[in-house]
Design an enzyme around this catalytic site. Sequence first.
Site, PDB file in Angstrom:
ATOM      1  N   GLU A 199      -4.108   7.669  -4.708  1.00  0.00           N
ATOM      2  CA  GLU A 199      -4.395   6.765  -6.006  1.00  0.00           C
ATOM      3  C   GLU A 199      -5.476   7.562  -6.606  1.00  0.00           C
ATOM      4  O   GLU A 199      -6.521   7.470  -6.032  1.00  0.00           O
ATOM      5  CB  GLU A 199      -4.424   5.364  -5.726  1.00  0.00           C
ATOM      6  CG  GLU A 199      -2.957   4.925  -5.285  1.00  0.00           C
ATOM      7  CD  GLU A 199      -3.274   3.350  -4.945  1.00  0.00           C
ATOM      8  OE1 GLU A 199      -4.438   2.598  -5.204  1.00  0.00           O
ATOM      9  OE2 GLU A 199      -2.274   2.800  -4.692  1.00  0.00           O
TER      10      GLU A 199
ATOM     11  N   HIS B  66      -1.548   0.589  -9.732  1.00  0.00           N
ATOM     12  CA  HIS B  66      -2.133  -0.441  -8.815  1.00  0.00           C
ATOM     13  C   HIS B  66      -2.829  -1.530  -9.738  1.00  0.00           C
ATOM     14  O   HIS B  66      -3.910  -1.825  -9.450  1.00  0.00           O
ATOM     15  CB  HIS B  66      -3.240   0.325  -7.809  1.00  0.00           C
ATOM     16  CG  HIS B  66      -3.577  -0.713  -6.462  1.00  0.00           C
ATOM     17  ND1 HIS B  66      -3.873  -0.005  -5.641  1.00  0.00           N
ATOM     18  CD2 HIS B  66      -3.421  -2.099  -6.405  1.00  0.00           C
ATOM     19  CE1 HIS B  66      -4.034  -1.008  -4.395  1.00  0.00           C
ATOM     20  NE2 HIS B  66      -3.767  -2.303  -5.225  1.00  0.00           N
TER      21      HIS B  66
ATOM     22  N   ARG C 195       0.717  -1.216   0.099  1.00  0.00           N
ATOM     23  CA  ARG C 195      -0.156   0.037   0.077  1.00  0.00           C
ATOM     24  C   ARG C 195       0.799   0.999   0.120  1.00  0.00           C
ATOM     25  O   ARG C 195       1.947   1.271   0.727  1.00  0.00           O
ATOM     26  CB  ARG C 195      -1.075  -0.081   1.357  1.00  0.00           C
ATOM     27  CG  ARG C 195      -2.300  -0.930   1.105  1.00  0.00           C
ATOM     28  CD  ARG C 195      -3.194  -0.522   0.126  1.00  0.00           C
ATOM     29  NE  ARG C 195      -4.200  -1.436   0.122  1.00  0.00           N
ATOM     30  CZ  ARG C 195      -4.453  -2.503  -0.874  1.00  0.00           C
ATOM     31  NH1 ARG C 195      -3.393  -2.822  -1.547  1.00  0.00           N
ATOM     32  NH2 ARG C 195      -5.685  -3.308  -0.526  1.00  0.00           N
TER      33      ARG C 195
HETATM   34  P1  NDP Z   1      -0.737 -11.522   4.184  1.00  0.00           P
HETATM   35  O1  NDP Z   1      -1.323 -11.240   5.369  1.00  0.00           O
HETATM   36  O2  NDP Z   1      -0.363 -13.159   4.029  1.00  0.00           O
HETATM   37  O3  NDP Z   1       0.898 -10.908   4.453  1.00  0.00           O
HETATM   38  C1  NDP Z   1       0.961  -9.694   5.049  1.00  0.00           C
HETATM   39  C2  NDP Z   1       2.349  -9.692   5.705  1.00  0.00           C
HETATM   40  O4  NDP Z   1       2.544  -8.461   6.277  1.00  0.00           O
HETATM   41  C3  NDP Z   1       2.356 -10.656   6.946  1.00  0.00           C
HETATM   42  O5  NDP Z   1       3.363 -11.911   6.578  1.00  0.00           O
HETATM   43  C4  NDP Z   1       3.096 -10.057   7.883  1.00  0.00           C
HETATM   44  O6  NDP Z   1       4.089 -10.464   8.738  1.00  0.00           O
HETATM   45  C5  NDP Z   1       3.269  -8.607   7.401  1.00  0.00           C
HETATM   46  N1  NDP Z   1       3.260  -7.604   8.331  1.00  0.00           N
HETATM   47  C6  NDP Z   1       2.553  -7.262   9.342  1.00  0.00           C
HETATM   48  N2  NDP Z   1       2.896  -6.224   9.937  1.00  0.00           N
HETATM   49  C7  NDP Z   1       4.287  -6.055   9.641  1.00  0.00           C
HETATM   50  C8  NDP Z   1       5.140  -5.182  10.381  1.00  0.00           C
HETATM   51  N3  NDP Z   1       4.986  -4.287  11.432  1.00  0.00           N
HETATM   52  N4  NDP Z   1       6.333  -5.048   9.754  1.00  0.00           N
HETATM   53  C9  NDP Z   1       6.529  -6.087   8.705  1.00  0.00           C
HETATM   54  N5  NDP Z   1       5.636  -6.927   8.356  1.00  0.00           N
HETATM   55  C10 NDP Z   1       4.528  -6.913   8.892  1.00  0.00           C
HETATM   56  O7  NDP Z   1      -1.184 -10.651   3.036  1.00  0.00           O
HETATM   57  P2  NDP Z   1      -1.031 -10.741   1.621  1.00  0.00           P
HETATM   58  O8  NDP Z   1       0.576 -11.251   1.228  1.00  0.00           O
HETATM   59  O9  NDP Z   1      -2.145 -11.650   0.986  1.00  0.00           O
HETATM   60  O10 NDP Z   1      -1.279  -9.263   0.918  1.00  0.00           O
HETATM   61  C11 NDP Z   1      -0.299  -8.496   1.381  1.00  0.00           C
HETATM   62  C12 NDP Z   1      -0.829  -7.134   1.324  1.00  0.00           C
HETATM   63  O11 NDP Z   1      -0.551  -6.652  -0.343  1.00  0.00           O
HETATM   64  C13 NDP Z   1      -2.283  -6.707   1.417  1.00  0.00           C
HETATM   65  O12 NDP Z   1      -2.507  -6.462   2.698  1.00  0.00           O
HETATM   66  C14 NDP Z   1      -2.322  -5.617   0.434  1.00  0.00           C
HETATM   67  O13 NDP Z   1      -2.320  -4.352   0.870  1.00  0.00           O
HETATM   68  C15 NDP Z   1      -1.230  -5.726  -0.597  1.00  0.00           C
HETATM   69  N6  NDP Z   1      -1.992  -6.100  -2.055  1.00  0.00           N
HETATM   70  C16 NDP Z   1      -1.464  -5.423  -2.982  1.00  0.00           C
HETATM   71  C17 NDP Z   1      -1.930  -5.710  -4.183  1.00  0.00           C
HETATM   72  C18 NDP Z   1      -1.682  -4.648  -5.420  1.00  0.00           C
HETATM   73  O14 NDP Z   1      -2.274  -4.858  -6.340  1.00  0.00           O
HETATM   74  N7  NDP Z   1      -0.437  -4.085  -5.445  1.00  0.00           N
HETATM   75  C19 NDP Z   1      -2.689  -7.037  -4.547  1.00  0.00           C
HETATM   76  C20 NDP Z   1      -3.083  -7.775  -3.257  1.00  0.00           C
HETATM   77  C21 NDP Z   1      -2.482  -7.129  -2.234  1.00  0.00           C
HETATM   78  P3  NDP Z   1       3.854 -10.883  10.052  1.00  0.00           P
HETATM   79  O15 NDP Z   1       3.035 -11.940  10.250  1.00  0.00           O
HETATM   80  O16 NDP Z   1       5.450 -11.357  10.537  1.00  0.00           O
HETATM   81  O17 NDP Z   1       3.745  -9.585  10.939  1.00  0.00           O
HETATM   82  C1  DGY Z   2      -5.758  -6.011  -2.964  1.00  0.00           C
HETATM   83  O1  DGY Z   2      -6.536  -7.021  -3.231  1.00  0.00           O
HETATM   84  O2  DGY Z   2      -5.615  -5.504  -1.535  1.00  0.00           O
HETATM   85  C2  DGY Z   2      -5.291  -5.323  -3.862  1.00  0.00           C
HETATM   86  O3  DGY Z   2      -4.649  -4.164  -3.622  1.00  0.00           O
HETATM   87  C3  DGY Z   2      -6.014  -5.204  -5.248  1.00  0.00           C
HETATM   88  O4  DGY Z   2      -6.184  -6.587  -5.710  1.00  0.00           O
END
Ligand code: NDP
Ligand code: DGY
Length: 329
Positions: free
Chosen positions: A275, A294, A246
């Site tokens: 955005e 995005h 994000r």
């Molecule tokens: P997950 O919940 O699987 O992964 C999120 C990760 O963030 C966790 O492993 C967690 O690790 C980590 N995290 C949380 N707090 C912290 C912190 N303080 N410092 C470092 N790491 C942290 O979610 P996804 O992988 O499915 O998705 C991740 C993000 O990607 C979504 O929340 C969304 O915002 C973004 N996204 C963007 C897209 C795009 O179009 N660009 C598409 C899809 C998603 P831990 O457990 O160790 O805290």
């Molecule tokens: C999400 O799912 O959070 C992405 O940003 C868009 O797919």
Amino acid sequence: GMHTVGKLMKVFVTRRIPQEGMKILSAAGVCEVSLWDSEEPVPRTELLKGVQGAQGLLCLLSDKIDTEVLDAAGPNLKVISTLSVGFDHLDLDEIKKRGIRVGYTPDVLTDATAELTVALLLSTARRLPEGVEEVKNGGWSSWKPLWLCGYGLSGSTVGIIGLGRIGMAIAKRLMPFGVKRLLYSGRTAKAYAAEVNGEFVPLDTLLSESDFIIVSCSLTPETQGLCDKAFFSKMKNTAVFVNSSRGAVVNQEDLYQALKNGQIAAAGLDVTTPEPLPTNHPLLTLKNCVVLPHIGSATYSTRGIMSDLAARNLLGGLQGTDMPSELKF
Ligand code: NDP
Ligand code: DGY
């Protein structure tokens, strides 16, 4: 179904979504869908009107669901289904207080988002947009030994901030490029990191040792503004920064300075604040900054599956049954 008993439940869908989801909602025969029938976000006032009396809300990441929206919806609202895995646009405290269930779309977009992040990393590190531009504007005069050189993954150290579903999928895709070390940081070490020989390290270690830094964590109060002046100052001058989580995880003014001053080599962003990023934004004046609109999950197939899942989440919430992907919070 055939035997619809009683009144149909009212649902508000905040955007035109892929037909997969709409078909599921109509086939279920349990709800009356009111749709903001547009490719563009629903204006706030229309959102506040549209949710009135709704039992279900299917929203997007561009819709901020806060106290005002929940109040406008009123006490009938049972379920919020977001067409995203990220849920930073939802005020979970207020939602929980009202006993509203939440559905989201994890897993189904992991591969598409990881793939796009790798594409962005390679485009940024190997300067593809600059190269394409030079071909078109006549800047390509001949093959030159030091022209448009960048950085490669072979033998490199990659650092992933937030090795969750998407972070792990990125790591798996990068390892075959000959990455030497895979570092990651976050709140907790992950057993599954062993699959990519991932080393759980303090953030400072990740910053000072990585040649590529990828942000794939969720946006939380802790991660908001995480990538700031101090963060960039700990990175190598030759390092490439990539964010597909994000925009608000990055302090964009600090990133601009770091890129401008050569504190870091380049940045690739799939997400920004706001955005869309205004076309006169300083970041867009920099050759070493690649900004995408995005599009992480933007494959036809993935968006269709997200729509399908969001619809089924909504139906589960409306009918008080299991939701395929319910957010536990
Ligand atoms: P997950 O919940 O699987 O992964 C999120 C990760 O963030 C966790 O492993 C967690 O690790 C980590 N995290 C949380 N707090 C912290 C912190 N303080 N410092 C470092 N790491 C942290 O979610 P996804 O992988 O499915 O998705 C991740 C993000 O990607 C979504 O929340 C969304 O915002 C973004 N996204 C963007 C897209 C795009 O179009 N660009 C598409 C899809 C998603 P831990 O457990 O160790 O805290
Ligand atoms: C999400 O799912 O959070 C992405 O940003 C868009 O797919």
